[in-house]
Design a protein around this motif. Structure first.
Motif, short mmCIF file in Angstrom:
data_model
loop_
_atom_site.label_atom_id
_atom_site.label_comp_id
_atom_site.label_asym_id
_atom_site.label_seq_id
_atom_site.Cartn_x
_atom_site.Cartn_y
_atom_site.Cartn_z
N TYR A 227 0.84 -1.20 0.00
CA TYR A 227 0.00 0.00 0.00
C TYR A 227 0.87 1.25 0.00
O TYR A 227 0.63 2.21 -0.75
N SER A 236 -1.41 3.85 6.54
CA SER A 236 -1.56 2.41 6.32
C SER A 236 -1.59 1.63 7.63
O SER A 236 -2.18 0.55 7.69
N LEU A 244 -7.09 -2.11 3.30
CA LEU A 244 -5.80 -2.25 2.63
C LEU A 244 -5.89 -3.23 1.47
O LEU A 244 -5.40 -2.97 0.37
N VAL A 248 -5.30 -2.20 -2.45
CA VAL A 248 -4.22 -2.81 -3.23
C VAL A 248 -4.80 -3.55 -4.43
O VAL A 248 -4.27 -3.47 -5.55
#
Length: 336
Positions: A227, A236, A244, A248
């Protein structure tokens, strides 16, 4: 979900780069995407055909910070004003085209990479358009400073090449630290740098079924690492794992679709410097201090590996960038 429907081989425009890609129909999420070679999605294209340039490309030619431009103080000031004015006009033109693209998507029609870029960039640019336009009118002398301090305040059509490179240089320093963390993570997963140095080794490592190559099985620490490395966003460490993973996944889906369009529309050799720089940054390629030909070759190697070996899973290529940083996976039978 990215899905290939049909394909026909195409060659590259630049004789220094070998044949790459195909003309094909792909889907990004639920959006049909078909390459059109007449479109060039570069902020500054290598073509001089003004008629075939998009509004964004035309606006970027006014950028006074492009390499090779030597301007006096007054020329710089008027150059910045012209650039920001044209950038806002391009953003307004993209607004109209964005509506048309949305209608094409509803009608299940095909769109080009140029339209795909407008579709993905304009929603964020729209939020920045009004405050940035007000700043241009009320305090134009502060724009350059604000863009340097808060690059997220600036629409993509008004981001100068110099501001992009300064932001990239800061991010490249962070990538160096994340690169060292990635080396430790792959050792913990039973892998080594040698598993990423060439195409055959990477393919073998992926086929072994290691969990680091599966987004669904990836640990939170590895998700946070990816990330941050790809510059998706801040914070993050405090975001939930599901956020996350989704972020991604969306970035990798976007890159896979863009890879397919870059290869099939034979655009890599035709991308201008600014759009080439952006494409490399989106893929985690350290771009701030590399010459243009190295950027073009690094992007070519990424896209070629993506289309040849891993069109449905960009995670292994993402890990290769984390592990090798400023190097590319060595391709089998590569003529370059």
């Amino acid at each position: 979900m990215l899905a290939r429907v049909a394909a026909t081989r195409l060659g590259m425009l630049d004789h220094r780069l070998p044949t790459l890609g195909s003309r094909a129909l792909f889907r990004f999420a639920n959006m049909p995407v078909k390459p059109r070679s007449l479109f060039h999605t570069s902020a500054v294209t290598r073509t001089t055909d003004w008629q075939n340039m998009t509004a964004t490309e035309q606006a970027a030619t006014f950028d006074p910070t492009l390499p090779g431009r030597v301007l006096g103080p007054w020329q710089k000031f008027t150059g910045f004003m012209s650039f920001y004015k044209e950038g806002i006009k391009a953003l307004w033109a993209n607004r109209t085209q964005y509506r048309s693209i949305k209608q094409q998507i509803r009608n299940d029609e095909e769109i080009s990479r140029a339209e795909f870029q407008i579709y993905t960039r304009y929603p964020n640019d729209r939020l920045r358009m009004i405050p940035f336009a007000v700043l241009v009118v009320l305090a134009p002398e502060l724009i350059y400073l604000i863009v340097l301090l808060m690059p997220g305040f600036c629409p993509s059509t008004c981001m100068t090449y110099r501001a992009m490179t300064k932001g990239a240089r800061r991010h490249d320093k962070l990538k160096q630290k994340l690169h060292l963390q990635a080396l430790s993570r792959i050792r913990n997963a039973g892998l080594s740098t040698s598993d990423f140095v060439d195409e055959a080794a990477l393919t073998k490592a992926v086929q072994a079924g290691n969990s680091v190559f599966s987004l669904d099985q990836m640990s939170r620490t590895n998700l946070a690492l990816m990330y941050r490395f790809f510059g998706i966003g801040p914070l993050s460490m405090v975001l939930p794992t599901s956020w996350l993973r989704t972020s991604v996944q969306r970035r990798l889906e976007y890159i896979r679709t863009d890879d397919a369009l870059l290869g099939s529309e034979q655009l890599i050799s035709g991308l201008g410097l600014v759009e080439l720089f952006r494409a490399c940054q989106e893929r985690g390629i350290p771009a701030a201090d590399l010459p243009e030909y190295q950027l073009r070759l690094a992007l070519y190697n990424w896209v070629r590996l993506s289309q040849r070996q891993m069109p449905d899973n960009a995670v292994p290529i993402a890990w290769s960038r984390l592990v090798l940083l400023n190097r590319s996976v060595k391709l089998a039978n590569s003529p370059v």
